[in-house]
Scaffold this active site. Sequence first.
Site, PDB file in Angstrom:
ATOM      1  CG  LEU A  79      -1.876  -1.232   1.267  1.00  0.00           C
ATOM      2  CD1 LEU A  79      -2.764  -1.155   2.507  1.00  0.00           C
ATOM      3  CD2 LEU A  79      -2.721  -1.341   0.012  1.00  0.00           C
ATOM      4  N   GLY A 105      -1.299   6.236  -3.183  1.00  0.00           N
ATOM      5  CA  GLY A 105      -2.481   6.089  -4.036  1.00  0.00           C
ATOM      6  C   GLY A 105      -3.584   5.345  -3.296  1.00  0.00           C
ATOM      7  CG  HIS A 106      -3.129   1.262  -2.289  1.00  0.00           C
ATOM      8  ND1 HIS A 106      -1.800   1.005  -2.521  1.00  0.00           N
ATOM      9  CD2 HIS A 106      -3.821   0.496  -3.162  1.00  0.00           C
ATOM     10  CE1 HIS A 106      -1.692   0.103  -3.476  1.00  0.00           C
ATOM     11  NE2 HIS A 106      -2.905  -0.220  -3.891  1.00  0.00           N
ATOM     12  CE  LYS A 124       0.512   3.616 -12.049  1.00  0.00           C
ATOM     13  NZ  LYS A 124       0.139   2.195 -12.184  1.00  0.00           N
ATOM     14  CG  ASP A 125      -4.113   0.377 -12.328  1.00  0.00           C
ATOM     15  OD1 ASP A 125      -3.121   0.197 -13.036  1.00  0.00           O
ATOM     16  OD2 ASP A 125      -4.067   0.340 -11.086  1.00  0.00           O
ATOM     17  CB  SER A 139       3.047   2.267  -9.455  1.00  0.00           C
ATOM     18  OG  SER A 139       3.119   0.898  -9.769  1.00  0.00           O
ATOM     19  NE  ARG A 184       3.739  -5.039 -11.680  1.00  0.00           N
ATOM     20  CZ  ARG A 184       2.429  -5.314 -11.748  1.00  0.00           C
ATOM     21  NH1 ARG A 184       1.558  -4.342 -11.909  1.00  0.00           N
ATOM     22  NH2 ARG A 184       2.007  -6.571 -11.665  1.00  0.00           N
TER      23      ARG A 184
HETATM   24  O1  PAF Z   1      -5.677  -2.599  -8.849  1.00  0.00           O
HETATM   25  C1  PAF Z   1      -5.457  -3.611  -8.137  1.00  0.00           C
HETATM   26  O2  PAF Z   1      -4.739  -3.557  -7.132  1.00  0.00           O
HETATM   27  C2  PAF Z   1      -6.052  -4.938  -8.538  1.00  0.00           C
HETATM   28  O3  PAF Z   1      -6.114  -5.087  -9.926  1.00  0.00           O
HETATM   29  C3  PAF Z   1      -7.425  -5.210  -7.892  1.00  0.00           C
HETATM   30  C4  PAF Z   1      -8.454  -4.197  -8.339  1.00  0.00           C
HETATM   31  C5  PAF Z   1      -7.286  -5.164  -6.373  1.00  0.00           C
HETATM   32  C6  PAF Z   1      -7.925  -6.603  -8.289  1.00  0.00           C
HETATM   33  O4  PAF Z   1      -7.051  -7.592  -7.891  1.00  0.00           O
END
Ligand code: PAF
Length: 279
Positions: free
Chosen positions: A33, A36-37, A149-150, A185, A187
């Site tokens: 986390l 962003g989270h 972002k996604d 991110s 990553r």
């Molecule tokens: O964005 C993410 O972290 C994942 O794709 C999600 C939405 C938790 C689904 O596994």
Amino acid sequence: MREVASSAELGAATDAARQRGAGVGFVPTMGALHAGHRALLARARAENGFVVASVFVNPLQFGPAEDLASYPRDREADLAVLAAEGTDLAFLPAEGEVWPSPPEIRLRVGGLADRLEGLARPGHLDGVATVVAKLLHLVGPSRAYFGQKDAQQLAVVRRMVEDLAFPNQIVACPTVREPDGLAVSSRNAYLSATERERATALYRALSAGRDAFRAGRRDPGAVEAAARDLLEGAPGVEPDYVALVDPATFEPAKQAEAGQVLATAARVGRTRLIDNVIL
Ligand code: PAF
């Protein structure tokens, strides 16, 4: 904050919250986390009486050559972030709790997955849709929170909820960036110090594309070229795609218009990063 690992405990807690009249907000995550989270959790906290977050690294959304085994996992750090953001219930299931056996029935995304991330990562968006569907059923939230972002994942989830009549509201939250523009991110943790510096090219490229639009360019190719030129000239960055697309269908833009998504993916060293801006 309460931690649960079983769907039964999760269901009992969310049922009780609903019976008390609390709106349930849900933030699905794969852990690791970051800011962003935190922004998703803060928004969920502000808008709901009861906030649930899940931490589950979903194997269905990783390709055979992807980073499932090495995906960053830090349970204690994740729990600390969730608690600090005022989460009521943390759902941290084992893989066998969500998928006791590989699911026989899965969702398959249509044309929306034939482009960009769907092409680069075959099966990825199907895996996301399948696990989000299951998590939404298990949690039963009034609202579920996803990051811009996604952007293609967000479009898939929105379309799934619409096509399959899920009763949940999907809330999109803006991308959170480091001071130098890099989108936060999980990553980013893979980047060396040099790569971390080089990775700023993604946002600089997207900004160049958006500036071209703001300067009056309406040919999608010109907007994309402004971004691609910068990315191609950046040392140590290998562009995958730069595309101006409709935010709901991800079809290529015919004419550049406000609200469209300028999306990119690029490799920096061994790490593949994605980012986008909205025109
Ligand atoms: O964005 C993410 O972290 C994942 O794709 C999600 C939405 C938790 C689904 O596994």
